[in-house]
Structure formats: structure tokens, C-alpha cells
Motif scaffolding. Sequence first.
Motif, PDB file in Angstrom:
ATOM      1  N   LYS A 217       0.863  -1.187   0.000  1.00  0.00           N
ATOM      2  CA  LYS A 217       0.000   0.000   0.000  1.00  0.00           C
ATOM      3  C   LYS A 217       0.894   1.229   0.000  1.00  0.00           C
ATOM      4  O   LYS A 217       1.799   1.343   0.832  1.00  0.00           O
ATOM      5  CB  LYS A 217      -0.915   0.012   1.224  1.00  0.00           C
ATOM      6  N   VAL A 218       0.634   2.162  -0.947  1.00  0.00           N
ATOM      7  CA  VAL A 218       1.464   3.359  -1.084  1.00  0.00           C
ATOM      8  C   VAL A 218       0.555   4.553  -1.304  1.00  0.00           C
ATOM      9  O   VAL A 218      -0.270   4.557  -2.222  1.00  0.00           O
ATOM     10  CB  VAL A 218       2.470   3.236  -2.256  1.00  0.00           C
ATOM     11  N   ASP A 219       0.710   5.578  -0.455  1.00  0.00           N
ATOM     12  CA  ASP A 219       0.016   6.861  -0.618  1.00  0.00           C
ATOM     13  C   ASP A 219       1.085   7.904  -0.928  1.00  0.00           C
ATOM     14  O   ASP A 219       1.687   8.498  -0.021  1.00  0.00           O
ATOM     15  CB  ASP A 219      -0.741   7.210   0.663  1.00  0.00           C
ATOM     16  N   LEU A 220       1.357   8.112  -2.232  1.00  0.00           N
ATOM     17  CA  LEU A 220       2.487   8.927  -2.671  1.00  0.00           C
ATOM     18  C   LEU A 220       2.171  10.415  -2.515  1.00  0.00           C
ATOM     19  O   LEU A 220       1.726  11.084  -3.446  1.00  0.00           O
ATOM     20  CB  LEU A 220       2.838   8.592  -4.122  1.00  0.00           C
ATOM     21  N   ASN A 223       3.878  13.136   3.927  1.00  0.00           N
ATOM     22  CA  ASN A 223       3.246  12.552   5.116  1.00  0.00           C
ATOM     23  C   ASN A 223       2.307  11.392   4.780  1.00  0.00           C
ATOM     24  O   ASN A 223       1.571  10.922   5.652  1.00  0.00           O
ATOM     25  CB  ASN A 223       2.496  13.606   5.934  1.00  0.00           C
ATOM     26  N   GLY A 224       2.324  10.943   3.534  1.00  0.00           N
ATOM     27  CA  GLY A 224       1.538   9.772   3.149  1.00  0.00           C
ATOM     28  C   GLY A 224       2.211   8.492   3.622  1.00  0.00           C
ATOM     29  O   GLY A 224       3.442   8.384   3.618  1.00  0.00           O
ATOM     30  N   LYS A 225       1.420   7.515   3.992  1.00  0.00           N
ATOM     31  CA  LYS A 225       1.950   6.279   4.559  1.00  0.00           C
ATOM     32  C   LYS A 225       2.112   5.209   3.485  1.00  0.00           C
ATOM     33  O   LYS A 225       1.429   5.234   2.458  1.00  0.00           O
ATOM     34  CB  LYS A 225       1.040   5.772   5.678  1.00  0.00           C
ATOM     35  N   GLY A 231       2.909  -5.440   5.636  1.00  0.00           N
ATOM     36  CA  GLY A 231       3.075  -4.697   6.876  1.00  0.00           C
ATOM     37  C   GLY A 231       4.390  -4.905   7.580  1.00  0.00           C
ATOM     38  O   GLY A 231       4.640  -4.241   8.600  1.00  0.00           O
ATOM     39  N   SER A 232       5.248  -5.792   7.094  1.00  0.00           N
ATOM     40  CA  SER A 232       6.549  -5.992   7.746  1.00  0.00           C
ATOM     41  C   SER A 232       7.427  -4.751   7.636  1.00  0.00           C
ATOM     42  O   SER A 232       8.199  -4.443   8.538  1.00  0.00           O
ATOM     43  CB  SER A 232       7.274  -7.192   7.130  1.00  0.00           C
ATOM     44  N   ILE A 233       7.303  -4.031   6.521  1.00  0.00           N
ATOM     45  CA  ILE A 233       7.996  -2.758   6.329  1.00  0.00           C
ATOM     46  C   ILE A 233       6.938  -1.679   6.167  1.00  0.00           C
ATOM     47  O   ILE A 233       6.018  -1.820   5.359  1.00  0.00           O
ATOM     48  CB  ILE A 233       8.913  -2.802   5.085  1.00  0.00           C
ATOM     49  N   HIS A 234       7.050  -0.605   6.924  1.00  0.00           N
ATOM     50  CA  HIS A 234       6.086   0.488   6.828  1.00  0.00           C
ATOM     51  C   HIS A 234       6.750   1.789   7.231  1.00  0.00           C
ATOM     52  O   HIS A 234       7.845   1.817   7.805  1.00  0.00           O
ATOM     53  CB  HIS A 234       4.849   0.212   7.702  1.00  0.00           C
ATOM     54  N   GLY A 235       6.077   2.888   6.904  1.00  0.00           N
ATOM     55  CA  GLY A 235       6.609   4.209   7.210  1.00  0.00           C
ATOM     56  C   GLY A 235       5.801   5.283   6.519  1.00  0.00           C
ATOM     57  O   GLY A 235       4.623   5.093   6.183  1.00  0.00           O
ATOM     58  N   SER A 236       6.444   6.440   6.272  1.00  0.00           N
ATOM     59  CA  SER A 236       5.762   7.573   5.646  1.00  0.00           C
ATOM     60  C   SER A 236       6.769   8.372   4.824  1.00  0.00           C
ATOM     61  O   SER A 236       7.976   8.335   5.084  1.00  0.00           O
ATOM     62  CB  SER A 236       5.115   8.470   6.711  1.00  0.00           C
ATOM     63  N   PHE A 237       6.256   9.109   3.827  1.00  0.00           N
ATOM     64  CA  PHE A 237       7.095   9.943   2.954  1.00  0.00           C
ATOM     65  C   PHE A 237       7.243  11.338   3.574  1.00  0.00           C
ATOM     66  O   PHE A 237       6.274  11.919   4.060  1.00  0.00           O
ATOM     67  CB  PHE A 237       6.464  10.067   1.565  1.00  0.00           C
ATOM     68  N   THR A 238       8.471  11.865   3.523  1.00  0.00           N
ATOM     69  CA  THR A 238       8.733  13.207   4.037  1.00  0.00           C
ATOM     70  C   THR A 238       9.089  14.196   2.932  1.00  0.00           C
ATOM     71  O   THR A 238       8.851  15.391   3.075  1.00  0.00           O
ATOM     72  CB  THR A 238       9.873  13.175   5.062  1.00  0.00           C
ATOM     73  N   GLU A 239       9.654  13.692   1.825  1.00  0.00           N
ATOM     74  CA  GLU A 239      10.020  14.570   0.698  1.00  0.00           C
ATOM     75  C   GLU A 239       9.910  13.789  -0.595  1.00  0.00           C
ATOM     76  O   GLU A 239      10.413  12.667  -0.699  1.00  0.00           O
ATOM     77  CB  GLU A 239      11.444  15.109   0.878  1.00  0.00           C
ATOM     78  N   ILE A 240       9.249  14.404  -1.596  1.00  0.00           N
ATOM     79  CA  ILE A 240       9.045  13.744  -2.891  1.00  0.00           C
ATOM     80  C   ILE A 240       9.409  14.729  -3.999  1.00  0.00           C
ATOM     81  O   ILE A 240       8.846  15.835  -4.071  1.00  0.00           O
ATOM     82  CB  ILE A 240       7.582  13.274  -3.066  1.00  0.00           C
ATOM     83  N   ASP A 241      10.341  14.350  -4.867  1.00  0.00           N
ATOM     84  CA  ASP A 241      10.727  15.138  -6.028  1.00  0.00           C
ATOM     85  C   ASP A 241      10.815  14.195  -7.213  1.00  0.00           C
ATOM     86  O   ASP A 241      11.834  13.557  -7.446  1.00  0.00           O
ATOM     87  CB  ASP A 241      12.060  15.859  -5.783  1.00  0.00           C
ATOM     88  N   VAL A 242       9.724  14.073  -7.957  1.00  0.00           N
ATOM     89  CA  VAL A 242       9.616  13.123  -9.076  1.00  0.00           C
ATOM     90  C   VAL A 242      10.458  13.643 -10.237  1.00  0.00           C
ATOM     91  O   VAL A 242      10.305  14.800 -10.655  1.00  0.00           O
ATOM     92  CB  VAL A 242       8.148  12.948  -9.507  1.00  0.00           C
ATOM     93  N   PRO A 243      11.325  12.828 -10.847  1.00  0.00           N
ATOM     94  CA  PRO A 243      11.751  11.470 -10.459  1.00  0.00           C
ATOM     95  C   PRO A 243      13.176  11.464  -9.917  1.00  0.00           C
ATOM     96  O   PRO A 243      13.924  10.538 -10.183  1.00  0.00           O
ATOM     97  CB  PRO A 243      11.674  10.734 -11.778  1.00  0.00           C
ATOM     98  N   LYS A 244      13.547  12.516  -9.175  1.00  0.00           N
ATOM     99  CA  LYS A 244      14.949  12.675  -8.787  1.00  0.00           C
ATOM    100  C   LYS A 244      15.240  12.238  -7.356  1.00  0.00           C
ATOM    101  O   LYS A 244      16.283  11.646  -7.090  1.00  0.00           O
ATOM    102  CB  LYS A 244      15.363  14.140  -8.972  1.00  0.00           C
ATOM    103  N   LYS A 245      14.323  12.540  -6.445  1.00  0.00           N
ATOM    104  CA  LYS A 245      14.633  12.330  -5.033  1.00  0.00           C
ATOM    105  C   LYS A 245      13.424  11.802  -4.284  1.00  0.00           C
ATOM    106  O   LYS A 245      12.285  12.162  -4.588  1.00  0.00           O
ATOM    107  CB  LYS A 245      15.117  13.649  -4.401  1.00  0.00           C
ATOM    108  N   VAL A 247      12.547  10.832  -0.049  1.00  0.00           N
ATOM    109  CA  VAL A 247      12.960  10.716   1.352  1.00  0.00           C
ATOM    110  C   VAL A 247      11.775  10.171   2.144  1.00  0.00           C
ATOM    111  O   VAL A 247      10.647  10.655   1.990  1.00  0.00           O
ATOM    112  CB  VAL A 247      13.416  12.068   1.934  1.00  0.00           C
ATOM    113  N   LYS A 248      12.031   9.173   2.994  1.00  0.00           N
ATOM    114  CA  LYS A 248      10.943   8.568   3.753  1.00  0.00           C
ATOM    115  C   LYS A 248      11.440   8.035   5.095  1.00  0.00           C
ATOM    116  O   LYS A 248      12.611   7.683   5.245  1.00  0.00           O
ATOM    117  CB  LYS A 248      10.283   7.444   2.956  1.00  0.00           C
ATOM    118  N   LYS A 249      10.526   7.993   6.048  1.00  0.00           N
ATOM    119  CA  LYS A 249      10.766   7.327   7.325  1.00  0.00           C
ATOM    120  C   LYS A 249      10.426   5.857   7.141  1.00  0.00           C
ATOM    121  O   LYS A 249       9.344   5.517   6.663  1.00  0.00           O
ATOM    122  CB  LYS A 249       9.910   7.946   8.425  1.00  0.00           C
TER     123      LYS A 249
END
Length: 336
Positions: A217-220, A223-225, A231-245, A247-249
Amino acid sequence: REGRSRKLLETRRMAETMDSAAISKTDKSSYYFFKSTPKELQKQYAPVPLKPGQKLDFTPRVQTLHESKLVKKEAERKKAEAMKKANSLPASSTLDYRKVRKNPYDFRDEEVKVEEPENYEKGMKVVVHGLKKAAKYNGMIAEILDVENQGRYPVKLVELKKQLNIKKANIKSYRPVICTEFSNFKLEEGFRCTPELLFRALTDAQMISKYTNSKAKVDLKENGKFSMFEGSIHGSFTEIDVPKKLVKKWRFKEWPDDCYSTVTINIDMPSYGITVLKLEQVNVPVHDKYRNRDVPQKVKKGWKTNFFGRIHKVCGYAKVDKSEYSKSKVKEEDDI
């Protein structure tokens, strides 16, 4: 056994003397078996050349009971030494990580005794233990919903969001695992595709579920989760720069509570048709909530095999060696 030993003695004598009269008294199979010359028999049955005057010995060698016991004891001793060597701790370590604890949330040492409160207050976190019929709930974190009623507490399981009415003897204070050691690492991988295709392979839920063979499950959005491998790996996005960068927790389910690492992915195209992914992950805990001290190695291996390797095979984005795209950079600098 006695009959077999007699027959072996007879055949040995025949091999030494090669007397036809003795052969005629026995069965035909023995005759054809010992029809060959003593030299050929020596080649067949002697693993090493016989000494002068030494005769062939056909008696079977049977291991005695005493010898078999000694062999078993030696095998057990070697196994114990190997286990002791594998579980040995470094001299600088003060913690005992050899004990594998079944309860992932309670790490009390035998020397330290924590006194339980007389009454648990509303909103407190506790650990469920000692259940027999519902043993699957043992070790789970629960939250106290109300005060005690006839020796029982109404609780709500945090992970399953299920309410239970449990006796006071089956709950104890929750003591979270705190990690104070962290590790960082960097990875670099080359793909034969465009940056847009690689960015999509890392953020599209359908593509991730295909090459990981599990639900994703991806909410791009900021702060999207996201969650992968069910569910073994999960987190949230902090910075999105398509398609260069990107950053996620990022965290594993087995990590200590509220412990997140930061993953920074930079995507670059040094030459046409070649895309380079540079990954940096910081604040990776050294041990998980089970006190296994191999978390950074597992995470690093997981990126290479479960993500980069499967993108190469399933998505068809072939791997590019570092020497190939580093040479292309040098040529471009020379042209400039």
C-alpha cells in the motif's frame, strides 16, 4: 552370525590354498567367486599393498558398543564446543544476547525485580501473559480501558484492536525496549532504464506487489503512509521530487517501538539509457526488539536482494556495472 562366520573362514582358506577339492564341497557361487588368482583378490580386497607374508583377512569389522558410545560422546562434545563458540560474546559487550526471549516486549533481567502496582490505572499499557486457552494473545501490548471489576480488567489489544476482559494475574507492566546504538550505510546500483520508470518501480503499489509477491500500500504524497511485505515494512514519505529524489521514514515491524530510520534515494541519469540509484539509510538500530544484533546487515541485504535484484529480474531493468557508467561520466567531462 555364526553360520556366516564359518562360511567366511572356509572361503578364506580356499583363497589361500585354492584347493579344488575344498571348492567342490562348497556351493558353486563360492567357486566362481574365488576362481580368480590371489593377485587379483589382493587388488580387490586390500586397500593398501600387503606386506610380505601377510594374508588376506575377510572377517567383517563390527563396531563394539563401547566404541559407539565413545563416538557419540565425541560428536556431542564437538557440537557443544561449536555452540559455545557461536554464542560467545565480544569482550566489550556487557549485555547477554545469547538468551532468545519469547516475549518481545519484556526484557527484565533476573536480578532486577520490578514491583507491579496494586491497581492499574485507566490508559496504562500492559503486557498480556499466562493465558492458556487464548495463548495466541500472550506477549501482546494492551491498554487498560477501565478500573478493576471483580478481579478483571477490560483491555484493548493495540495491534489487533480487540477488547478482552483479563484477570489481574495475566497482565503486567509494559516495559518498552530502548535502542541506543544506531548504524548508517550507503548503496549504489545501476539500472538500464529511465529515471521515471525506476521511480515508478519504487513508488507504485501494483509494481511493488508484483516483484515482491506480497501486498503493498502506497500513498504517494508528503506525510503519506506506505507498507510493504504485508506490513513488515512500513513508514511515511517526508520529501518527494519526481523522479529525482525520495525521502521517507522507514522501519521494520520487529524493530523497537517508535524507532524509525531515514531513507534518502537520489536518482540520476549519467548517460542515455543508464539510471543510477544512490541510497543512504541512517539511524538503523543495531538490534531489534528480540535483541538480535544483526539488523544493519539484514537491511542492507534486503535492499540488494528483495528490491534491486527483483527489479532487475521481474521488471526487466538490467543491471549496469559501476565501471560502465563511471566511464561514461569521464567521456562527457572530456567532451566538455
